[in-house]
Motif scaffolding. Structure first.
Motif, short mmCIF file in Angstrom:
data_model
loop_
_atom_site.label_atom_id
_atom_site.label_comp_id
_atom_site.label_asym_id
_atom_site.label_seq_id
_atom_site.Cartn_x
_atom_site.Cartn_y
_atom_site.Cartn_z
N THR A 589 0.72 -0.99 -0.04
CA THR A 589 -0.11 0.16 0.11
C THR A 589 0.83 0.93 0.16
O THR A 589 0.47 2.27 -0.32
CB THR A 589 -1.13 -0.01 1.02
OG1 THR A 589 -0.29 -0.30 2.48
CG2 THR A 589 -2.05 -0.90 1.05
N GLU A 590 2.21 1.09 0.38
CA GLU A 590 2.81 2.48 0.49
C GLU A 590 3.12 3.05 -0.93
O GLU A 590 3.15 4.35 -1.29
CB GLU A 590 4.24 2.19 1.20
CG GLU A 590 5.26 1.24 0.57
CD GLU A 590 4.88 -0.14 1.11
OE1 GLU A 590 3.82 -0.37 1.96
OE2 GLU A 590 5.87 -1.02 0.93
N HIS A 591 3.17 2.21 -1.91
CA HIS A 591 3.36 2.68 -3.39
C HIS A 591 2.22 3.54 -3.68
O HIS A 591 2.24 4.39 -4.55
CB HIS A 591 3.34 1.48 -4.20
CG HIS A 591 4.86 0.68 -4.06
ND1 HIS A 591 5.19 -0.64 -4.71
CD2 HIS A 591 6.00 0.76 -3.21
CE1 HIS A 591 6.28 -0.81 -4.32
NE2 HIS A 591 6.80 -0.04 -3.63
N LEU A 646 0.45 -0.46 5.92
CA LEU A 646 1.83 0.36 5.75
C LEU A 646 3.18 -0.46 6.23
O LEU A 646 2.94 -0.63 7.49
CB LEU A 646 1.69 1.64 6.60
CG LEU A 646 2.43 2.75 5.62
CD1 LEU A 646 2.49 3.09 4.54
CD2 LEU A 646 2.26 4.10 6.63
N ASP A 647 4.12 -0.39 5.73
CA ASP A 647 5.62 -0.88 5.78
C ASP A 647 6.49 -0.10 6.11
O ASP A 647 7.33 -0.37 6.96
CB ASP A 647 5.52 -2.18 5.05
CG ASP A 647 6.79 -3.00 5.37
OD1 ASP A 647 7.02 -3.39 6.62
OD2 ASP A 647 7.74 -3.30 4.24
N PRO A 648 6.96 0.56 5.32
CA PRO A 648 8.16 1.42 5.36
C PRO A 648 8.23 2.25 6.43
O PRO A 648 7.41 2.88 6.86
CB PRO A 648 8.28 2.06 4.11
CG PRO A 648 7.04 2.24 3.55
CD PRO A 648 6.15 1.22 4.04
N HIS A 691 11.57 1.85 12.84
CA HIS A 691 10.35 1.97 13.15
C HIS A 691 9.68 1.58 11.85
O HIS A 691 9.36 2.68 11.17
CB HIS A 691 10.21 3.75 13.61
CG HIS A 691 8.70 3.83 14.26
ND1 HIS A 691 8.24 5.14 14.57
CD2 HIS A 691 7.83 2.84 14.77
CE1 HIS A 691 7.12 5.04 15.16
NE2 HIS A 691 6.81 3.78 15.15
N ARG A 692 9.15 0.52 11.41
CA ARG A 692 8.48 0.37 10.19
C ARG A 692 7.57 -0.92 10.43
O ARG A 692 7.66 -1.52 11.60
CB ARG A 692 9.70 0.02 9.37
CG ARG A 692 10.51 -0.97 9.55
CD ARG A 692 11.32 -1.64 8.49
NE ARG A 692 10.50 -2.40 7.25
CZ ARG A 692 10.75 -3.56 6.65
NH1 ARG A 692 12.12 -3.87 6.86
NH2 ARG A 692 10.23 -4.16 6.11
N GLY A 693 6.93 -1.21 9.51
CA GLY A 693 5.91 -2.51 9.59
C GLY A 693 4.98 -2.15 10.69
O GLY A 693 4.59 -1.00 10.89
N GLY A 792 7.79 -13.08 3.53
CA GLY A 792 8.48 -11.96 3.16
C GLY A 792 10.09 -12.36 2.94
O GLY A 792 10.51 -11.80 3.63
N THR A 793 10.31 -13.16 1.86
CA THR A 793 11.52 -13.85 2.03
C THR A 793 12.81 -12.56 1.56
O THR A 793 13.95 -12.94 1.87
CB THR A 793 11.64 -15.00 0.81
OG1 THR A 793 11.05 -14.41 -0.31
CG2 THR A 793 11.02 -16.04 1.44
N ASN A 794 12.24 -11.51 1.18
CA ASN A 794 13.24 -10.27 0.86
C ASN A 794 13.90 -9.81 2.25
O ASN A 794 15.17 -9.91 2.67
CB ASN A 794 12.82 -9.29 0.55
CG ASN A 794 12.07 -9.62 -1.05
OD1 ASN A 794 12.55 -10.53 -1.88
ND2 ASN A 794 11.33 -8.85 -1.45
N VAL A 856 4.15 -17.23 -0.32
CA VAL A 856 5.48 -16.34 -0.34
C VAL A 856 5.24 -15.30 -1.36
O VAL A 856 4.54 -15.39 -2.57
CB VAL A 856 6.62 -17.15 -0.70
CG1 VAL A 856 6.57 -17.90 -1.95
CG2 VAL A 856 8.09 -16.52 -0.80
N CYS A 857 5.82 -14.11 -0.88
CA CYS A 857 5.58 -12.98 -1.67
C CYS A 857 6.78 -12.24 -1.91
O CYS A 857 6.98 -11.01 -2.55
CB CYS A 857 4.52 -11.91 -1.31
SG CYS A 857 4.84 -11.31 0.46
N GLY A 858 8.15 -12.67 -1.50
CA GLY A 858 9.23 -12.13 -1.56
C GLY A 858 9.69 -12.19 -3.05
O GLY A 858 9.08 -12.96 -3.82
N GLU A 859 10.54 -11.70 -3.55
CA GLU A 859 11.23 -11.84 -4.97
C GLU A 859 11.51 -13.23 -5.42
O GLU A 859 11.27 -13.77 -6.46
CB GLU A 859 12.52 -11.17 -5.17
CG GLU A 859 12.51 -9.63 -5.39
CD GLU A 859 11.52 -9.29 -6.37
OE1 GLU A 859 11.82 -9.68 -7.62
OE2 GLU A 859 10.31 -8.56 -6.16
C1 PEP Z 1 9.54 -9.15 1.71
O1 PEP Z 1 10.28 -8.56 2.58
O2 PEP Z 1 10.01 -10.23 1.10
C2 PEP Z 1 8.43 -8.50 1.21
C3 PEP Z 1 7.66 -8.84 0.14
O3 PEP Z 1 8.40 -7.16 1.49
P1 PEP Z 1 9.30 -6.05 0.95
O4 PEP Z 1 9.99 -6.54 -0.07
O5 PEP Z 1 8.08 -4.91 0.47
O6 PEP Z 1 9.81 -5.54 2.31
#
Ligand code: PEP
Ligand code: MG
Length: 903
Positions: A589-591, A646-648, A691-693, A792-794, A856-859
């Motif tokens: 959502t931050e985008h 919101l995350d960042p 201070h995020r997420g 969030g594998t990133n 999973v939603c990381g890259e």
């Molecule tokens: C992640 O951390 O893998 C993720 C999908 O979130 P973001 O890349 O937005 O931190």
């Protein structure tokens, strides 16, 4: 296996394999196609061909294991290798009836590399080995063709001095060209026996001068040198670059194939060529190849002379004679053999052959490299021909290669100025600034420029430049030249053999039709037609053909993992749906907060000094967020949509330069000094761990309340129209179950409030991201408050490895090249470390809540190797960027089939 040990020069004990030299000859081979790991692709297939009754010159393969021993011994061939090689050589001599080094009737051999995975042109080859001042006379007599003998000798010196003695080959090339100029010859074939004798002498003198070493006259000395050079070529920079690009492990090593020579340069009844059993560019079922009369194999691949098409149909188009017409008998045999090979391997083959005095010999067969388009067509055709099953078709396709098909092509309606037309070597439509050296290509790419690498012909030295370029253009060489084969393998656009263009390396220009283009000028290539255009030509989005759709349907039948997309805009969501996404797995959502119409409201919210002020600013954002979500829900039409709150860290939204601060203060009527100090106070030394997420909502719950309300109000609108929808609300960066418990209850209260206000009821899920090791190892407690997990594998990679995802790129390359990591862990999941957190958390979560939905939603969700791992863990879905959705669908299907095979 029986082994024995020996002590190496360095004093360490070495285990000697009991067998490491494998013989091959008609009806008498020790290897087969299943032995690629130790014989390399070339050696294994040579052995297999002999068993199929296909004519192959006899020879033997030194196994890939010896490559490791070679490096262990400090880059030297261990002494204990020699007796087995000598024994195999005797056997070859027996088969051929000639002796290696014999003065009257010498046996000549080729020495070639051959790894487990094909690395076209990346390693070394030496032909005509065994020629010296005496054997050349023997060859002249036994062949009754002195010109051929001396021409072979001068070729051998050129190749050997370059590959084995490390001499710059251009010096000998220039000497040859000078002589041709002096004698006013056009072709190499114009050189007489006396010219060639003169050249041989001159070449040897030059070798002595330049290297300080005498060119070896002893056949065995030549042989040991050549074997070592081939093993050495496994670790040349170009081979390493190629391996890195194709993920080929350094530990595999190359085999060395030593094979008796047959000659395509014995006169006009001799020829050499390469062919594909189907068109490697389009996949069309048509025999496709090129040949040169009176030439050796390297002439075809190196692109030094432009070869002629093999078949009558293809040659007629080019207005040149074909092999079919020139040597009908050999052509007939070739057709029988290619059909046999394709039927046997049940895949498109890339073959090399030589015709010596009208007799056909096969020198290589391997599964041919092809474009993604061709791969899909061949797979579909072979299913229809009942050559392969649907499952085999899926297992054969490389998911990442689909990327090629998803790239833009040139707009047929665009205005264009055609400069020239070459061969359509590898498809795609690209533009860029022209550069003439691989070094410039790399340098300009690093400066952020798009470049087209323009070469007369490419060689393996150009590999880094080819990788850096958008597209590759050559003036010489055919569809099987180095440029064409390598570009196709990389999925890179290439126009080859464009003879009407004159390239001048010294002036750094390309000239055609009165145009003189200089370094930096822009051209556009159409790799599908072979056309070259002046300037930039507009492109259009690709259209996916019926083969693509068919393969995707088969993949969908097979796979277990669902494939969702990461999308925050209606455009991305629509693209992903068109590519078959089954929902949104991550909406960041931050985008949505960065839009010009809302960023200032976001900043007001951040700068607010009281809850009331914050709520006032949030109230401005609410309707905008509601519309955002409504649009996504509409596009996804009942498919699941996961929205992450919101995350960042907040400081990402505020301006940083003095000028921006002043402008913002004016716009939102805020005191500049106060704004400056507020921006300063938001600064964090390590914002990624700051201070995020969910931590934002622990301090400012109103932010999440507003977002949840927007989601619930948008959902209510949809549900009121009678449509079904189950929104999934996702809380990021959870470390403890307490955080989630608190924020889940905040979410539930807000959704229920909206449902009451709107007088609607709908189901919804509240879940969490697993991005921190603590969350992973306490997943059972966290699952008590979660309806789903999404890895969030990133961040999980960043936090588990303690590696900054933003900064690690600077040094990760060294970690990969030194073998500490097999792959960049931000691209392919680190299975052992981060992967076991994923596995543990999934198991713990499902133990505590059976049937818990996990994705999973990381890259990594779009990376084929990682997908294979996620499938093995039993996740429910992967989520990736829209353009990777087809890749993930195919990768998930492959993973399911590979998983089945293992069980
Ligand atoms: C992640 O951390 O893998 C993720 C999908 O979130 P973001 O890349 O937005 O931190
Ligand atoms: Mg994250």
């Amino acid at each position: 296996m029986h082994t024995q040990t020996t002590t190496s020069n360095s004093g360490t004990k070495t285990t000697i394999p009991q067998k490491f030299v494998y013989f091959f000859a008609a009806g008498d081979s020790e290897g087969n196609a299943g032995m690629k790991n130790i014989l390399g692709g070339k050696g294994a297939n040579l052995a297999e061909m002999t068993s199929l009754g296909i004519p192959v010159p006899p020879g033997f393969t030194i196994s890939t294991e010896i490559c490791a021993h070679f490096y262990e011994a400090g880059g030297k061939l261990p002494e204990w290798v020699r007796p087995s090689v000598l024994e195999a050589m005797k056997k070859v001599e027996g088969k051929i009836g000639k002796k290696f080094g014999d003065i009257s009737n010498p046996l000549l051999v080729s020495v070639r590399s051959g790894a487990r995975a094909s690395m076209p042109g990346m390693m070394d080859t030496i032909l005509n080995l065994g020629l010296n001042d005496q054997t050349v006379e023997g060859l002249a007599k036994s062949s009754n063709n002195p010109r051929f003998a001396w021409d072979s000798y001068r070729r051998f010196i050129q190749m050997y001095s370059d590959v084995v003695m490390g001499m710059n080959s251009s010096l000998l090339e220039v000497t040859l060209e000078d002589l041709k100029d002096e004698k006013k010859y056009k072709l190499d074939t114009d050189l007489t026996v006396d010219d060639l004798k003169h050249l041989v002498k001159k070449f040897k003198d030059l070798v002595q001068q330049m290297t300080g070493r005498t060119f070896p006259n002893d056949a065995y000395e030549q042989l040991w040198g050549a074997i070592s050079a081939v093993f050495h070529s496994w670790n040349t920079p170009r081979a390493i670059t190629y391996r890195e690009l194709h993920n080929i492990p350094a530990a595999w090593g190359t085999a060395v194939n030593i094979q008796s020579m047959v000659f395509g340069n014995m006169g006009d009844d001799s020829a050499t060529g390469v062919a594909f059993t189907r068109d490697p560019s389009t996949g069309e079922k048509a025999f496709y190849g090129e040949f040169l009369i009176n030439a050796q194999g390297e002439d075809v691949v190196a692109g030094i002379r432009t070869p002629q098409p093999i078949t009558k149909v293809a040659a007629a188009k080019a207005g040149v004679p074909s092999l079919e017409e020139a040597m009908p008998e050999a052509y007939g045999q070739l057709v029988t053999i290619y059909k046999k090979l394709e039927g046997h391997y049940r895949d498109m083959q890339d073959i090399e052959f030589t015709i010596e005095k009208n007799k056909l010999w096969m020198l290589q067969t391997r599964n041919g490299k092809r474009t993604a388009k061709a791969a899909l067509k061949i797979a579909c055709d072979m299913i229809d021909e009942k050559l392969i099953t649907e499952d085999e078709a899926i297992l054969r396709l490389d998911p990442s290669s689909l990327d090629q098909l998803l790239h833009p092509t040139l707009d047929p309606k665009a205005q264009k100025t055609v400069l020239a037309k070459g061969l359509p070597a590898s498809p795609g439509g690209v533009h860029g600034q022209i550069v003439f050296t691989p070094e410039d290509a790399v340098e300009w790419k690093d400066l952020g420029k798009k470049v087209i690498l323009v070469r007369i012909e490419t060689s393996p030295e150009d590999i880094a430049g080819m990788i850096a370029a958008q597209g590759i253009f050559t003036t010489r060489g055919g569809m099987t030249s180095h440029a064409a084969v390598v570009a196709r393998g990389m999925g890179k656009c290439c126009v080859a053999g464009c003879g009407e263009v004159e390239v001048d390396y010294n002036q750094q220009t390309m000239k055609v039709k009165g145009y003189v283009l200089k370094k930096g000028d822009v051209i556009t290539l159409d790799g599908g037609t072979g056309e070259v255009f002046l300037g930039e030509v507009k492109t259009i989005e690709p259209k996916l053909d019926s083969d693509f759709e068919r393969i995707m349907k088969i993949a969908d039948k097979v796979r277990k993992l669902k494939v969702r997309t990461n999308a925050d805009t209606p455009k991305d969501a629509q693209t992903a749906r068109n590519f078959g996404a089954e929902g949104i797995g991550l909406c960041r959502t931050e985008h949505m907060f960065f839009g010009a119409d809302r960023i200032d409201a976001v900043r007001e919210m951040i700068l607010a000094e009281s809850k009331q002020e914050r709520e006032k600013a949030l109230a401005k954002l609410l309707p905008m967020q509601r519309t955002d979500f409504q649009e996504l829900f509409k596009i996804m039409d009942g498919l699941p949509v996961t929205i992450r709150l919101l995350d960042p860290p907040l400081h990402e939204f505020v301006p940083h330069t003095e000028k921006e601060i002043q402008e913002l203060a004016g716009r939102i009527k805020y005191d500049v000094d106060k704004l400056r100090s507020k921006v300063k106070s938001l600064h964090e030394f390590n914002p990624m761990l700051g201070h995020r997420g969910c931590r934002l909502a622990i301090t400012y719950p109103e932010i999440y309340q507003m977002q949840v309300r927007a989601i619930a109000e948008a959902a209510s609108e949809i549900v009121k129209t009678g449509k079904k929808l189950v929104p999934e609300i996702m809380i990021p960066l959870i470390a403890t179950d307490k955080e989630l418990e608190l924020l889940r209850s905040l979410t539930v209260v807000e959704v229920e409030k909206v449902q009451k206000e709107q007088n609607v009821k709908f189901d919804y899920l509240v879940g969490t991201m697993i991005e921190l090791p603590r969350a992973a190892v306490t997943a059972d407690a966290i699952a008590d408050h979660a309806d789903f997990f999404s890895f969030g594998t990133n961040d999980l990679t960043q936090t588990a490895l303690g590696l900054s995802r933003d900064d690690a790129g600077r040094f990760l390359g060294s970690y990969v090249s030194s073998g500490i990591f097999a792959r960049d862990p931000f691209v392919t999941i680190d299975k052992v470390g981060v992967g076991s957190l994923v596995r543990t958390a999934t198991e713990m979560g499902r133990r505590s809540k059976p049937g818990l939905k996990v994705g999973v939603c990381g890259e990594h969700g779009g990376d084929p190797d990682s997908i294979e791992f996620f499938n093995s863990v039993g996740l429910d879905y992967v989520s990736c960027s829209p353009f990777r959705v087809p890749i993930a669908r195919l990768a998930a299907a492959r993973a399911a089939l590979l998983g089945k095979k293992l069980h």
